[in-house]
Every structure is written in structure tokens, then in C-alpha cells.
Scaffold this motif. Structure first.
Motif, mmCIF file in Angstrom:
data_model
loop_
_atom_site.group_PDB
_atom_site.id
_atom_site.type_symbol
_atom_site.label_atom_id
_atom_site.label_comp_id
_atom_site.label_asym_id
_atom_site.label_seq_id
_atom_site.Cartn_x
_atom_site.Cartn_y
_atom_site.Cartn_z
ATOM 1 N N ASN A 178 10.928 1.822 15.178
ATOM 2 C CA ASN A 178 10.255 1.942 16.470
ATOM 3 C C ASN A 178 11.018 1.153 17.530
ATOM 4 O O ASN A 178 11.303 1.671 18.605
ATOM 5 C CB ASN A 178 8.803 1.480 16.348
ATOM 6 N N ILE A 186 10.095 11.475 15.425
ATOM 7 C CA ILE A 186 9.874 11.251 16.857
ATOM 8 C C ILE A 186 10.399 12.391 17.732
ATOM 9 O O ILE A 186 10.231 12.361 18.952
ATOM 10 C CB ILE A 186 10.446 9.902 17.324
ATOM 11 N N LEU A 195 6.774 7.765 20.015
ATOM 12 C CA LEU A 195 6.998 6.355 19.688
ATOM 13 C C LEU A 195 5.748 5.508 19.898
ATOM 14 O O LEU A 195 5.680 4.373 19.444
ATOM 15 C CB LEU A 195 8.159 5.795 20.523
ATOM 16 N N TYR A 196 4.774 6.070 20.574
ATOM 17 C CA TYR A 196 3.530 5.338 20.853
ATOM 18 C C TYR A 196 2.338 5.969 20.130
ATOM 19 O O TYR A 196 1.195 5.628 20.398
ATOM 20 C CB TYR A 196 3.300 5.287 22.372
ATOM 21 N N SER A 250 3.861 5.921 14.020
ATOM 22 C CA SER A 250 4.266 4.525 13.805
ATOM 23 C C SER A 250 4.074 4.104 12.352
ATOM 24 O O SER A 250 4.921 3.399 11.789
ATOM 25 C CB SER A 250 3.487 3.590 14.731
#
Length: 141
Positions: A55, A92, A114-115, A120
Motif C-alpha cells: 500500500n 489495485i 488503495l483506500y 488493503s
């Protein structure tokens, strides 16, 4: 009057010469935006992942080098690590946008995946595998 004219000419020469010089530092200016030219950097990959996982690697500017680093890992026979990086990229970039567009989105911090909490968690699983160093020393060929 001649002195002022000489100063103006010198100033214009300075301005034009500075505009025409090409920057050779691994980046180039496009308009007012400095654009990074991707380059393979396995040591950078290793440092970023050890500090904050895949990440962090992708959120920081290091991630813009992911495709070049992937190619070099494969070339150097670090296939298990290459597979982990490849899986991270797929996670991603699920819509498989082109490398160029994806790198641009990374540079602008516009990769929403990525969020994403679920993604994650999957990246953290890849982190755990990375920490095992299945290919040994990554910077050795």
C-alpha cells in the motif's frame, strides 16, 4: 539608453536559454507538472514494502516504477517476488487500464483501490509473503 538595451538583451538570453535546457534527472516538465519517468528500482520496492507494505509503495511515488521494477525482477530471476508485485498491481488495477494511464493515476494519487478496506487486507497478505523473502536477496542477480 544603450546600457538598458544591453541589460534587456542579456535578460532575454538568460530567460530563453533556461527555457531550452533539458532536465536530465529522471523527470521532465510537461506544462507546469513535473512528470516522473518510470525506472526499475528493486531496492526502493524493498524499502517501501518493509516500511509500510505494498500500500505504501503504491501511494508513494515509488509505485510509479512498478512496471519497470516488475520487468527487472523477472529478468533477474526473482520470479516469486515478481508474482507478488504482479498480484498487487492486479488488485489495485482491476479494470486493467494501460500502464501509462495507471502510472499517471498513481502520480496523481487517484487510485481509489488503495483506500479500499478489502483490497488493503489482500495487499497485507501479499506483504506477509514478501517478508519471507522467497527469492532471497532481491538486489543480487
Amino acid at each position: 539608453m544603450k546600457k538598458i538595451l544591453k541589460i534587456q538583451i542579456l535578460f532575454l538570453i538568460f530567460v530563453f536559454s533556461s527555457c531550452t535546457q533539458k532536465k536530465l534527472s529522471g523527470s521532465e516538465k510537461v506544462g507546469e507538472i513535473e512528470k516522473t519517468i518510470p525506472k526499475a528500482d528493486i531496492a526502493e520496492l524493498e524499502t517501501e514494502i518493509n516500511n509500510g507494505g505494498f500500500n505504501q509503495y503504491f501511494i508513494n511515488s515509488s509505485g510509479q516504477n512498478c512496471y519497470e521494477t516488475l520487468k527487472t525482477l523477472k529478468k533477474n530471476g526473482k520470479l516469486k517476488t515478481a508474482k507478488l508485485l504482479e498480484k498487487a498491481i492486479i488488485l489495485i488495477n482491476p479494470n486493467k487500464i494501460s500502464e501509462k494511464v495507471f502510472i499517471e493515476k498513481l502520480s496523481k494519487n487517484e487510485v481509489d483501490e488503495l483506500y479500499n478496506e478489502k483490497i488493503s487486507v489482500e495487499l497485507e497478505k501479499l506483504d506477509a509473503e514478501f517478508y519471507k523473502y522467497l527469492d532471497g536477496n532481491l538486489t543480487e542477480k
